[in-house]
Design an enzyme around this catalytic site. Sequence first.
Site: not given
Lengths: 484, 484
Positions: A230, A267
């Site tokens: 990720e 994020c």
Amino acid sequence: MVEDTTAPQIEEYLRASDQAFATWSQTPAAERADVLDVVADALDAAGETLIPVAMRETNLPEARLTGELKRTTFQLRLFGQVLREGTWYDARIDHADADWPMGAPRPDLRRTHIPLGPILVFSASNFPFAFSVAGGDTASALAGGNSVIVKAHSGHLELSALTGEVINKALAEAGAPEGLFHVVFGTEAGKSALLDSRVKGSGFTGSIPGGRALFDLANSRPEPIPFYGELGSNNPVFVTQQAAKLRGESIASEFIGSFTMGAGQFCTKPGTLFIPRNSGMREALATAALPQGAKLLNSRIQSGYVEVLEALSGHAATEVLVQGSDPLADPPSPTLLVTSIEDLLADPNALQAECFGPTAMVVEYDDEAQLVAAASTFEGQLTATLQAEESDDVAQLVRVVASKAGRVLWNQWPTGVSVTYAQQHGGPYPATTAAGSTSVGTAAIARFVRPVAFQNFPQHLLPAELQDANPLSNPRLVDGRPVS
Amino acid sequence: MVEDTTAPQIEEYLRASDQAFATWSQTPAAERADVLDVVADALDAAGETLIPVAMRETNLPEARLTGELKRTTFQLRLFGQVLREGTWYDARIDHADADWPMGAPRPDLRRTHIPLGPILVFSASNFPFAFSVAGGDTASALAGGNSVIVKAHSGHLELSALTGEVINKALAEAGAPEGLFHVVFGTEAGKSALLDSRVKGSGFTGSIPGGRALFDLANSRPEPIPFYGELGSNNPVFVTQQAAKLRGESIASEFIGSFTMGAGQFCTKPGTLFIPRNSGMREALATAALPQGAKLLNSRIQSGYVEVLEALSGHAATEVLVQGSDPLADPPSPTLLVTSIEDLLADPNALQAECFGPTAMVVEYDDEAQLVAAASTFEGQLTATLQAEESDDVAQLVRVVASKAGRVLWNQWPTGVSVTYAQQHGGPYPATTAAGSTSVGTAAIARFVRPVAFQNFPQHLLPAELQDANPLSNPRLVDGRPVS
């Protein structure tokens, strides 16, 4: 001071991890679930030891870390529940069928999922519990029946070592095989483990350059392995004309709350806010009270933040809409920049860059059709958000943002990723290196297992989830039909 | 003579494919199913045109090709059925829950799967229908809502062009968007399409070196894409002492039937047969009647076959057990080599090499414990087979072969891969580049879709499969529980 793991230590850990896998992978899922519960309890009990260390190493406040630890142990227990419930097997049974219309008889075929082997987890800096040593990658890999080696993040080494000790003590108490879990330290330790043939899969949460380098390394192996990285995301938010008119001020204040939450170190931080020109939203944002600056996770993040902020605010097409008194100081006060949609479309790469910290970009547009054009220019995203009214004509915008993102939100904010059955935390590259997977939610277990089919097998040699008697009572697809 | 696709043509195809995707991806699944049915009907109707061309280009016999075409159209219709039935969505609905024990309220989250974009399919030489232009990759990619570009295999160019015409005529009749499907020709055409940013995924069936080169190319892109390659497999078969004693002769003759089927040109051809020493099986194999040689697919396969056979039979540890009169001729008569398990363990890489054609290796062992050791030395496999009795103590052997293979068989043979719900045609590298996927069976659709979650969305903007009313009546996971 935590020392880097030496090459002989890594060799010993890999050997032990491989050996532990042989036992753990054959441990019934319900017993693995019990072990995860013991680990969760131990971490909860260790909060008073762990949280002060986390506070010192990451600059994150106590309340946040307390909540994050709770989320982390909830996650371990949720994977236990998944193991007991059994949908994760995606068990399928096709009985033999002499009249199968393919033109040849169908044999008895039964398909389930089995673990991969030792899994290497590269932990994140910004969630020292939930995406670190005891985080989602570890929980889902262990749940699936894999052994785990975590490469500790340099931002919280002592916490990583302590968390590893708590986990290993709990695993031993719960009767898990020795060597099931290790924490290693140092960049070289991580790379050499990633290249070792005994490691069969990897998870990563971090930056685009760091993640890409490890992705390339994983694929360069003689036997490539799945690498679930990720990486980065801008998380754009699109405000329609109607929504701005009806609730412009509250959207503005909620946006400020979201992009400055955790000092902008998520994020899923909304990095871009599209607002209608002359809607009053610009003024609402410009005059809103920004929160105080908060210290970032570490000095590397601080200097990276200053660098990206300087590039964005130095871009000819941007100006500062509002910022605190010390935007480049340590700690930095938050900054909101502003540009026009025409300028964004003219230089999307520069103006859509992720800025990890308390900065976001406001983009003014005139016509909602421009939103579709702007959304089309984004790379893969973890999230995209619409602030809109039900009577808005946004079907096309929804389609475009869904084609770019793993999660699409309506009148909520992307920060705060709930751990659930339907959660999707992923998205096309560079949001992740594997858009078909999620790193949060119960579906995350699918990353670390693979399907295997048994053809014409006697009952006693089949895994329990594939036996006719269905001793685990798990849901199955039988001759193409769901049976639960 | 079919000419290579030129660069301007490829550009035009990619543009059209991207545009068609926008429409096709939004076409309801049930309508896509109807289109697949029309394509299947058209291919069935074109059999008399296509099969003679296939015979001429591939040297395969009429009966085989007729059966293969039937399998191919069955597969298209089966994916239609999958679309109508709806498990492929893996639809999940979590209702909002203020008391979610994570420590923060759970939002309303709903997760489904959406298509990726234009998919590039590299077709195989050995199944000119079932793994080629109208094959499983095309069927599953179209079913998932993707547009498709097939890179034709050089071994059957004319058939590929004709099949493409049949498909495109049927698609037009069925009202599918223009540009949904293309066939391209030439190595450079394939490579340039693989590197184009509009292509979002790829499927491949072929050799280890060819597949690895394309896998590396796909991962070298600025935006890497999933590359589902099915590469190579040896498909070992393990015969226990008891099985050899009770049915050694029939196992020997079935094995010969399986490894020579289709002139040994199947990815699931059993390449190695482990037999007990002094069980009589060696003699049964040595005196068995081998079938006549049959022409291989093309001259490149013929020369590759001769090269690998010469290497295997020239290896110091092997000898010829039985072979026809013209083992190296064109067409080659079948060959069975023999070695000992000690020699195999001493040089597994050389002696486990895949030999694409009518050759296999017999390996003599003394003790069943050696089978576990031998199985452990194999790389990833599509299949592994046990010929055993129910009273045999083979649990450990089953575990080891399951850890190596995508499909494990009991007293059947790996050739003949049924297209079903529970089929798994895949396996760890180098059997495939993506062990978590299958290229045969209904689960193959998962390769070309990815999950997306909708958070807090109004009903009218949700995909039908996620709406409360469940207008498609598809099975779903609601608050963690299967509802069908």
